[in-house]
Design an enzyme around this catalytic site. Structure first.
Site, PDB file in Angstrom:
ATOM      1  N   ALA A  75       0.841  -1.203   0.000  1.00 45.42           N
ATOM      2  CA  ALA A  75       0.000   0.000   0.000  1.00 45.42           C
ATOM      3  C   ALA A  75       0.872   1.247   0.000  1.00 45.42           C
ATOM      4  O   ALA A  75       2.040   1.215   0.398  1.00 45.42           O
ATOM      5  CB  ALA A  75      -0.934   0.001   1.209  1.00 45.42           C
ATOM      6  N   ASP A  76       0.280   2.336  -0.433  1.00 47.57           N
ATOM      7  CA  ASP A  76       0.943   3.637  -0.398  1.00 47.57           C
ATOM      8  C   ASP A  76      -0.114   4.705  -0.135  1.00 47.57           C
ATOM      9  O   ASP A  76      -1.202   4.658  -0.727  1.00 47.57           O
ATOM     10  CB  ASP A  76       1.658   3.921  -1.719  1.00 47.57           C
ATOM     11  CG  ASP A  76       2.501   5.183  -1.663  1.00 47.57           C
ATOM     12  OD1 ASP A  76       3.433   5.238  -0.835  1.00 47.57           O
ATOM     13  OD2 ASP A  76       2.242   6.118  -2.446  1.00 47.57           O
ATOM     14  N   THR A  77       0.198   5.643   0.760  1.00 50.14           N
ATOM     15  CA  THR A  77      -0.776   6.657   1.169  1.00 50.14           C
ATOM     16  C   THR A  77      -0.192   8.058   1.032  1.00 50.14           C
ATOM     17  O   THR A  77       0.967   8.289   1.384  1.00 50.14           O
ATOM     18  CB  THR A  77      -1.197   6.443   2.637  1.00 50.14           C
ATOM     19  OG1 THR A  77      -1.741   5.128   2.786  1.00 50.14           O
ATOM     20  CG2 THR A  77      -2.244   7.463   3.073  1.00 50.14           C
ATOM     21  N   GLY A 116      -3.343   3.675  -2.238  1.00 50.12           N
ATOM     22  CA  GLY A 116      -3.317   2.653  -3.277  1.00 50.12           C
ATOM     23  C   GLY A 116      -2.992   1.314  -2.648  1.00 50.12           C
ATOM     24  O   GLY A 116      -2.132   1.217  -1.762  1.00 50.12           O
TER      25      GLY A 116
END
Length: 251
Positions: A75-77, A116
């Site tokens: 994930a990426d935030t 994501g």
């Protein structure tokens, strides 16, 4: 269904969210150079999540029974503020001074949090993105300084943790809280086999957890009682400057 879930992240918040969903993943931190170019935020976080998942997938056995059970989650935030029709993307602050500037930029405004999520399994990679909208009340300079001095914002996208002391900054919230924390479990559940997140419950499109919350998470429960019928927020019409080669605002 028995699966082996690998979390391609060193984030203690993502690990905690999975544990709250009654999952104990194996941790394998992705070693990648994350993208910071001028992609729209929804595309940026999805691209970075895919890079992380692929990085860890390259280390896994590609055949056999063990490979068939492996699901890699990445994930990426980012926090994104719309200004003058363009997105300013706030990642993790470099230091306390930058954290303060980020919080001042978010003060009294609505912003979006994009996460994501990518899942790799048996050579196939799928991904998606979740967005939550957050509106901060006006923050005073002393309040910002006190929050930054506590150290909480220094490793958080946008320089705040909604599940911590920053929960009191929020006036309005639309979307799933766990997306803001860093891992939208409802989106993730759609990419995993049925029952892979056994403690995940749905209520009016929001995610709740069958756990006893600690004091640190009480702010989240309070936020879930906010007016979730708000559909949109007025974009702030502010000037924008960018760092060279990046979408981060100079604030």
């Amino acid at each position: 269904m028995s699966i082996k879930l690998i979390l391609a992240s060193a984030s203690p918040r993502r690990l905690d969210l999975l544990r709250q969903a009654d999952v104990e993943p194996e941790i394998q931190v992705a070693e990648v150079a994350e993208l910071t170019n001028e992609l729209p935020p929804a595309e940026l976080v999805q691209a970075n999540a895919r890079l992380k998942a692929e990085s860890v997938a390259a280390l896994q056995p590609q055949n056999g029974a063990e490979a068939a059970e492996v699901y890699i989650v990445a994930a990426d935030t980012v926090v994104a503020l719309q200004q003058a029709g363009a997105w300013c993307i706030f990642g993790k602050p470099a230091d306390a001074a930058e954290a303060g500037r980020m919080l001042q930029a978010l003060s009294g405004r609505a912003h979006s949090v994009f996460t994501g999520v990518a899942v790799w399994h048996a050579g196939l990679l799928q991904s998606g993105v979740a967005e939550s909208r957050v509106h901060f009340r006006e923050l005073g300079a002393a309040e910002i300084a006190a929050y930054v001095s506590g150290g909480e914002p220094l490793d958080k996208a946008g320089a705040y943790a909604i599940q911590g002391e920053a929960g009191k900054f929020v006036q309005k919230l639309v979307g799933d809280v766990d997306n803001i924390v860093g891992l939208p479990l409802r989106l993730l559940s759609e990419m995993l086999p049925e029952g892979a997140l056994p403690n995940l419950l749905y209520l009016r499109g929001k995610i709740y957890y069958n756990i006893s919350w600690t004091v640190a998470y009480k702010a989240v429960w309070r936020l879930l009682k906010c007016n979730v019928k708000e559909k949109c927020f007025k974009s702030e019409q502010q000037g924008q400057r960018r760092r060279k080669g990046q979408m981060f605002c100079l604030i």
